[in-house]
Scaffold this motif. Structure first.
Motif, PDB file in Angstrom:
ATOM      1  N   ALA A 115       0.819  -1.210   0.000  1.00 52.16           N
ATOM      2  CA  ALA A 115       0.000   0.000   0.000  1.00 52.16           C
ATOM      3  C   ALA A 115       0.853   1.260   0.000  1.00 52.16           C
ATOM      4  CB  ALA A 115      -0.928   0.000   1.206  1.00 52.16           C
ATOM      5  N   ALA A 116       2.084   1.159   0.512  1.00 54.28           N
ATOM      6  CA  ALA A 116       2.948   2.336   0.625  1.00 54.28           C
ATOM      7  C   ALA A 116       4.012   2.405  -0.463  1.00 54.28           C
ATOM      8  CB  ALA A 116       3.625   2.331   1.993  1.00 54.28           C
ATOM      9  N   THR A 117       4.087   1.398  -1.333  1.00 49.01           N
ATOM     10  CA  THR A 117       5.169   1.317  -2.312  1.00 49.01           C
ATOM     11  C   THR A 117       4.607   1.155  -3.715  1.00 49.01           C
ATOM     12  OG1 THR A 117       6.481   0.176  -0.637  1.00 49.01           O
ATOM     13  CG2 THR A 117       7.280   0.061  -2.895  1.00 49.01           C
ATOM     14  N   PRO A 118       4.990   2.033  -4.655  1.00 50.50           N
ATOM     15  CA  PRO A 118       4.556   1.861  -6.036  1.00 50.50           C
ATOM     16  C   PRO A 118       5.043   0.522  -6.599  1.00 50.50           C
ATOM     17  CG  PRO A 118       5.453   4.034  -5.712  1.00 50.50           C
ATOM     18  CD  PRO A 118       5.760   3.251  -4.469  1.00 50.50           C
ATOM     19  N   ARG A 119       4.306  -0.025  -7.516  1.00 48.16           N
ATOM     20  CA  ARG A 119       4.580  -1.373  -8.009  1.00 48.16           C
ATOM     21  C   ARG A 119       5.882  -1.487  -8.799  1.00 48.16           C
ATOM     22  NH1 ARG A 119       0.114  -4.871 -11.071  1.00 48.16           N
ATOM     23  NH2 ARG A 119      -0.216  -5.901  -9.102  1.00 48.16           N
ATOM     24  N   PHE A 120       6.133  -0.650  -9.792  1.00 47.93           N
ATOM     25  CA  PHE A 120       7.265  -0.865 -10.690  1.00 47.93           C
ATOM     26  C   PHE A 120       8.344   0.209 -10.646  1.00 47.93           C
ATOM     27  CE2 PHE A 120       3.896  -3.321 -12.865  1.00 47.93           C
ATOM     28  CZ  PHE A 120       4.480  -4.558 -12.734  1.00 47.93           C
ATOM     29  N   ILE A 121       7.975   1.466 -10.644  1.00 46.62           N
ATOM     30  CA  ILE A 121       8.973   2.534 -10.740  1.00 46.62           C
ATOM     31  C   ILE A 121       8.748   3.515  -9.587  1.00 46.62           C
ATOM     32  CG2 ILE A 121      10.017   4.283 -12.231  1.00 46.62           C
ATOM     33  CD1 ILE A 121       8.741   2.835 -14.610  1.00 46.62           C
ATOM     34  N   PRO A 122       9.279   3.200  -8.404  1.00 48.07           N
ATOM     35  CA  PRO A 122       9.005   4.030  -7.219  1.00 48.07           C
ATOM     36  C   PRO A 122       9.371   5.503  -7.396  1.00 48.07           C
ATOM     37  CG  PRO A 122      10.099   2.004  -6.587  1.00 48.07           C
ATOM     38  CD  PRO A 122      10.098   2.050  -8.088  1.00 48.07           C
ATOM     39  N   TRP A 123      10.520   5.791  -7.972  1.00 49.59           N
ATOM     40  CA  TRP A 123      10.953   7.180  -8.078  1.00 49.59           C
ATOM     41  C   TRP A 123      10.067   7.984  -9.010  1.00 49.59           C
ATOM     42  CZ3 TRP A 123      12.028   8.421 -13.032  1.00 49.59           C
ATOM     43  CH2 TRP A 123      12.405   7.404 -13.884  1.00 49.59           C
ATOM     44  N   LEU A 124       9.435   7.351  -9.991  1.00 51.84           N
ATOM     45  CA  LEU A 124       8.569   8.067 -10.922  1.00 51.84           C
ATOM     46  C   LEU A 124       7.284   8.525 -10.230  1.00 51.84           C
ATOM     47  CD1 LEU A 124       8.162   8.997 -13.832  1.00 51.84           C
ATOM     48  CD2 LEU A 124       7.084   6.804 -14.290  1.00 51.84           C
ATOM     49  N   GLN A 125       6.667   7.648  -9.459  1.00 56.86           N
ATOM     50  CA  GLN A 125       5.425   7.992  -8.770  1.00 56.86           C
ATOM     51  C   GLN A 125       5.666   8.995  -7.647  1.00 56.86           C
ATOM     52  OE1 GLN A 125       2.455   5.382  -8.578  1.00 56.86           O
ATOM     53  NE2 GLN A 125       1.283   6.415  -7.021  1.00 56.86           N
ATOM     54  N   ASN A 126       6.775   8.861  -6.940  1.00 60.56           N
ATOM     55  CA  ASN A 126       7.024   9.705  -5.781  1.00 60.56           C
ATOM     56  C   ASN A 126       7.537  11.091  -6.140  1.00 60.56           C
ATOM     57  OD1 ASN A 126       6.140   7.788  -4.001  1.00 60.56           O
ATOM     58  ND2 ASN A 126       8.163   6.911  -3.697  1.00 60.56           N
ATOM     59  N   ALA A 127       7.877  11.318  -7.377  1.00 65.27           N
ATOM     60  CA  ALA A 127       8.328  12.638  -7.788  1.00 65.27           C
ATOM     61  C   ALA A 127       7.165  13.617  -7.676  1.00 65.27           C
ATOM     62  CB  ALA A 127       8.861  12.601  -9.214  1.00 65.27           C
ATOM     63  N   GLY A 128       7.231  14.491  -6.697  1.00 64.18           N
ATOM     64  CA  GLY A 128       6.181  15.479  -6.521  1.00 64.18           C
ATOM     65  C   GLY A 128       4.967  14.985  -5.766  1.00 64.18           C
ATOM     66  N   SER A 129       5.027  13.802  -5.175  1.00 66.68           N
ATOM     67  CA  SER A 129       3.878  13.313  -4.417  1.00 66.68           C
ATOM     68  C   SER A 129       4.175  13.352  -2.932  1.00 66.68           C
ATOM     69  CB  SER A 129       3.520  11.889  -4.836  1.00 66.68           C
ATOM     70  OG  SER A 129       4.435  10.975  -4.286  1.00 66.68           O
ATOM     71  N   SER A 130       3.179  12.994  -2.148  1.00 69.88           N
ATOM     72  CA  SER A 130       3.342  12.995  -0.693  1.00 69.88           C
ATOM     73  C   SER A 130       4.068  11.759  -0.207  1.00 69.88           C
ATOM     74  CB  SER A 130       1.962  13.056  -0.031  1.00 69.88           C
ATOM     75  OG  SER A 130       1.242  11.887  -0.338  1.00 69.88           O
ATOM     76  N   GLY A 131       4.349  10.815  -1.095  1.00 73.04           N
ATOM     77  CA  GLY A 131       5.010   9.590  -0.701  1.00 73.04           C
ATOM     78  C   GLY A 131       4.035   8.488  -0.338  1.00 73.04           C
ATOM     79  N   ILE A 132       2.762   8.810  -0.294  1.00 72.62           N
ATOM     80  CA  ILE A 132       1.750   7.799  -0.008  1.00 72.62           C
ATOM     81  C   ILE A 132       1.233   7.281  -1.339  1.00 72.62           C
ATOM     82  CG2 ILE A 132      -0.518   7.370   0.973  1.00 72.62           C
ATOM     83  CD1 ILE A 132       0.138   9.523   3.044  1.00 72.62           C
ATOM     84  N   ASN A 133       1.238   5.982  -1.478  1.00 67.85           N
ATOM     85  CA  ASN A 133       0.872   5.375  -2.753  1.00 67.85           C
ATOM     86  C   ASN A 133      -0.630   5.172  -2.859  1.00 67.85           C
ATOM     87  OD1 ASN A 133       0.893   4.001  -5.131  1.00 67.85           O
ATOM     88  ND2 ASN A 133       1.360   2.043  -4.207  1.00 67.85           N
ATOM     89  N   ASP A 134      -1.207   5.751  -3.892  1.00 65.40           N
ATOM     90  CA  ASP A 134      -2.598   5.462  -4.200  1.00 65.40           C
ATOM     91  C   ASP A 134      -2.670   4.757  -5.545  1.00 65.40           C
ATOM     92  OD1 ASP A 134      -3.477   8.914  -5.048  1.00 65.40           O
ATOM     93  OD2 ASP A 134      -1.873   7.624  -5.721  1.00 65.40           O
ATOM     94  N   HIS A 135      -1.703   3.887  -5.770  1.00 64.86           N
ATOM     95  CA  HIS A 135      -1.577   3.133  -7.008  1.00 64.86           C
ATOM     96  C   HIS A 135      -2.773   2.203  -7.178  1.00 64.86           C
ATOM     97  CE1 HIS A 135       0.215   0.418  -9.955  1.00 64.86           C
ATOM     98  NE2 HIS A 135       1.022   1.414 -10.222  1.00 64.86           N
ATOM     99  N   PRO A 136      -3.396   2.173  -8.348  1.00 58.86           N
ATOM    100  CA  PRO A 136      -4.593   1.348  -8.536  1.00 58.86           C
ATOM    101  C   PRO A 136      -4.325  -0.155  -8.502  1.00 58.86           C
ATOM    102  CG  PRO A 136      -3.902   2.329 -10.592  1.00 58.86           C
ATOM    103  CD  PRO A 136      -3.055   2.938  -9.518  1.00 58.86           C
ATOM    104  N   ASN A 137      -3.070  -0.566  -8.607  1.00 60.67           N
ATOM    105  CA  ASN A 137      -2.754  -1.989  -8.634  1.00 60.67           C
ATOM    106  C   ASN A 137      -2.237  -2.503  -7.302  1.00 60.67           C
ATOM    107  OD1 ASN A 137      -3.463  -2.308 -11.318  1.00 60.67           O
ATOM    108  ND2 ASN A 137      -1.493  -1.549 -11.995  1.00 60.67           N
ATOM    109  N   GLN A 138      -2.653  -1.894  -6.231  1.00 59.43           N
ATOM    110  CA  GLN A 138      -2.214  -2.348  -4.921  1.00 59.43           C
ATOM    111  C   GLN A 138      -2.777  -3.717  -4.610  1.00 59.43           C
ATOM    112  OE1 GLN A 138      -3.181   0.439  -1.876  1.00 59.43           O
ATOM    113  NE2 GLN A 138      -2.507   2.176  -3.078  1.00 59.43           N
ATOM    114  N   VAL A 139      -2.062  -4.441  -3.767  1.00 63.11           N
ATOM    115  CA  VAL A 139      -2.548  -5.749  -3.304  1.00 63.11           C
ATOM    116  C   VAL A 139      -3.504  -5.511  -2.155  1.00 63.11           C
ATOM    117  CG1 VAL A 139      -1.904  -7.902  -2.203  1.00 63.11           C
ATOM    118  CG2 VAL A 139      -0.485  -6.939  -4.009  1.00 63.11           C
TER     119      VAL A 139
END
Length: 64
Positions: free
Chosen positions: A40-64
């Motif tokens: 829930a807290a970690t992007p699936r494939f490219i962590p640095w891409l999602q976290n660039a400019g985000s709060s660091g909390i993952n709202d990735h639609p492919n979460q387990v």
């Protein structure tokens, strides 16, 4: 030769995504809630891409 690489690229990406999903299910079975929190807290494939400019909390639609 380049045409074959272009044709295979989406196939390989699809297989990689399918494999990752299978591995995530295995990790969830083995590690339970601890893995669910991690996923829930970690992007699936490219962590640095999602976290660039985000709060660091993952709202990735492919979460387990």
């Amino acid at each position: 030769m380049d045409e074959m690489a272009l044709l295979m690229f989406p196939v390989l990406i699809g297989l990689y995504i399918k494999l990752a999903g299978r591995e995530e299910k295995e990790a969830l079975t083995e590690f339970g809630e601890a893995y669910a929190r991690y996923a829930a807290a970690t992007p699936r494939f490219i962590p640095w891409l999602q976290n660039a400019g985000s709060s660091g909390i993952n709202d990735h639609p492919n979460q387990v």
